[in-house]
Design an enzyme around this catalytic site. Structure first.
Site, PDB file in Angstrom:
ATOM      1  N   ASP A  19       0.981  -1.325  -0.643  1.00 26.65           N
ATOM      2  CA  ASP A  19      -0.033   0.181  -0.075  1.00 26.65           C
ATOM      3  C   ASP A  19       0.941   1.105  -0.799  1.00 26.65           C
ATOM      4  O   ASP A  19       2.033   1.324   1.035  1.00 26.65           O
ATOM      5  CB  ASP A  19      -0.971   0.137   1.260  1.00 26.65           C
ATOM      6  N   SER A  20       0.038   2.355  -0.249  1.00 27.25           N
ATOM      7  CA  SER A  20       0.768   3.313  -0.518  1.00 27.25           C
ATOM      8  C   SER A  20       1.590   3.962   1.337  1.00 27.25           C
ATOM      9  O   SER A  20       1.998   5.139   0.797  1.00 27.25           O
ATOM     10  CB  SER A  20      -0.293   5.200  -0.817  1.00 27.25           C
TER      11      SER A  20
ATOM     12  N   CYS B 214      -4.001  -1.599  -2.165  1.00 25.55           N
ATOM     13  CA  CYS B 214      -4.529  -0.070  -2.888  1.00 25.55           C
ATOM     14  C   CYS B 214      -4.812  -0.036  -3.554  1.00 25.55           C
ATOM     15  O   CYS B 214      -5.117  -0.370  -4.576  1.00 25.55           O
ATOM     16  CB  CYS B 214      -3.450   0.722  -2.585  1.00 25.55           C
TER      17      CYS B 214
ATOM     18  N   GLU C 283      -3.018   9.296   7.611  1.00 25.17           N
ATOM     19  CA  GLU C 283      -1.305   9.070   7.350  1.00 25.17           C
ATOM     20  C   GLU C 283      -0.968   9.910   9.152  1.00 25.17           C
ATOM     21  O   GLU C 283       0.005   9.150   9.572  1.00 25.17           O
ATOM     22  CB  GLU C 283      -0.819   9.722   6.450  1.00 25.17           C
TER      23      GLU C 283
ATOM     24  N   CYS D  13     -11.426   2.585  -0.399  1.00 25.20           N
ATOM     25  CA  CYS D  13      -9.909   3.342   0.004  1.00 25.20           C
ATOM     26  C   CYS D  13      -9.272   2.366   1.269  1.00 25.20           C
ATOM     27  O   CYS D  13     -10.248   2.297   1.845  1.00 25.20           O
ATOM     28  CB  CYS D  13      -9.643   4.775   0.104  1.00 25.20           C
TER      29      CYS D  13
ATOM     30  N   HIS E   7      -7.749   3.065   3.823  1.00 24.59           N
ATOM     31  CA  HIS E   7      -8.090   3.692   4.552  1.00 24.59           C
ATOM     32  C   HIS E   7      -8.501   4.108   5.813  1.00 24.59           C
ATOM     33  O   HIS E   7      -9.153   4.247   6.865  1.00 24.59           O
ATOM     34  CB  HIS E   7      -6.503   4.986   4.545  1.00 24.59           C
TER      35      HIS E   7
HETATM   36  N1  DGL Z   1      -5.012   3.350   0.594  1.00 30.89           N
HETATM   37  C1  DGL Z   1      -5.158   3.825  -0.555  1.00 30.89           C
HETATM   38  C2  DGL Z   1      -5.985   3.560  -1.434  1.00 30.89           C
HETATM   39  O1  DGL Z   1      -6.829   2.066  -1.405  1.00 30.89           O
HETATM   40  C3  DGL Z   1      -4.623   5.370  -0.395  1.00 30.89           C
HETATM   41  C4  DGL Z   1      -4.052   5.654  -1.755  1.00 30.89           C
HETATM   42  C5  DGL Z   1      -3.024   7.264  -1.461  1.00 30.89           C
HETATM   43  O2  DGL Z   1      -2.148   7.172  -1.106  1.00 30.89           O
HETATM   44  O3  DGL Z   1      -3.911   8.260  -1.384  1.00 30.89           O
HETATM   45  O4  DGL Z   1      -6.913   3.752  -1.988  1.00 30.89           O
END
Ligand code: DGL
Length: 271
Positions: free
Chosen positions: A8-9, A71, A156, A190, A192
């Protein structure tokens, strides 16, 4: 033999890892969070693709035969190109899977009104991946989307449970619901966002279901491994989990431990 790679990011993929581990505890997992370059949501197609490919290559180099892009932004912007153009050249016997397809395959089952709302990053919304995929599996469903550019930074930076954070979240949820009052199912598109699920459930009217992806992706992975025994045989099973981050490990360990509910000790990497 190798671990299952989860990418993931940032921290969001931990919500997926948690559910996958619950369902498939015997396997080994290697989590990679590109926290130093998060969020991916506002980044261009090319940049998300490049960053995601670097992360996948890193996980391959560390022995992963199977990588899950936990992600949505990376799944929307990079998955198909990696599967079709890169894998045949760099690793023909390895696989990369995403989180959008399993979610869209099933979501029509949840909606009685056949009106589905998607909350996601700008990148995922602009890709229209959810709209296109849901139409494919559930042609009778209508889909409206709303991008929430502040949510990933709020999560974050651990600022979502503040007065300002809650106001932003409520405003975005209300905006989505206004676009189609018949919505009875909201997908948190998403990884997150499940951190916010309990709060979102207090905002939506009764009868509106808020769906997060972890359980869906875990069930889909279990099914994938059953259908692909050649891949299953390449996965090691010692029940371990290791974490990699492109950010400072001090920050990652603190945040990730809260996400996972157990102590995390990550290794720093440069992508
Ligand atoms: N968890 C990522 C997603 O599902 C987040 C993306 C981001 O870093 O903006 O899209």
């Amino acid at each position: 033999m190798g671990a299952i790679g989860i990418f993931d990011s940032g921290y969001g993929g931990l919500t997926i890892l948690k559910d996958i581990r619950e369902k498939l505890p015997a396997y080994d997992y290697l989590y990679l969070g590109d926290n130093a370059r998060a969020p991916y949501g506002p980044r261009s197609f090319d940049v998300v693709y490049q960053y995601t490919l670097e992360a996948v290559q890193e996980l391959f180099d560390r022995g992963c035969h199977l990588v899950i892009l936990a992600c949505n932004t990376a799944s929307a912007k990079a998955l198909r190109t990696i599967q079709q153009n890169d894998l045949p050249n760099i690793a023909p016997n390895r696989r990369v899977l995403g989180v959008i397809r399993p979610s869209t395959e099933i979501v029509g089952q949840y909606s009685r009104s056949k009106s589905i709302g998607i909350l996601a990053t700008e990148g995922t919304v602009a890709s229209e991946s959810y709209v296109i995929e849901i139409k494919k599996f559930w042609p009778q469903c209508s889909v409206v989307q709303h991008a929430c550019p502040l949510w990933v930074p709020l999560i974050e930076n651990n600022e979502y449970d503040t007065h300002a954070g809650r106001e932003f979240i409520e405003k975005d949820v209300t905006t989505l619901l206004k676009k189609d009052p018949k919505i009875d199912t909201i997908v948190l598109g998403c990884t997150h966002y499940p951190v916010l699920q309990k709060y979102i459930e207090t905002i939506v009217p009764e009868g509106v279901k808020v769906v997060s992806q972890g359980g869906i992706v875990a069930a889909s992975l279990e099914d994938y491994l059953r259908r692909h025994p050649w891949m299953d045989s390449k996965l090691s099973r010692n029940g371990s989990v290791h974490y990699l981050t492109s950010e400072s490990t001090d920050i990652f360990n603190k945040q990730a431990s809260e996400f996972m509910g157990s102590s995390v000790a990550a290794t720093h990497i440069t992508l």
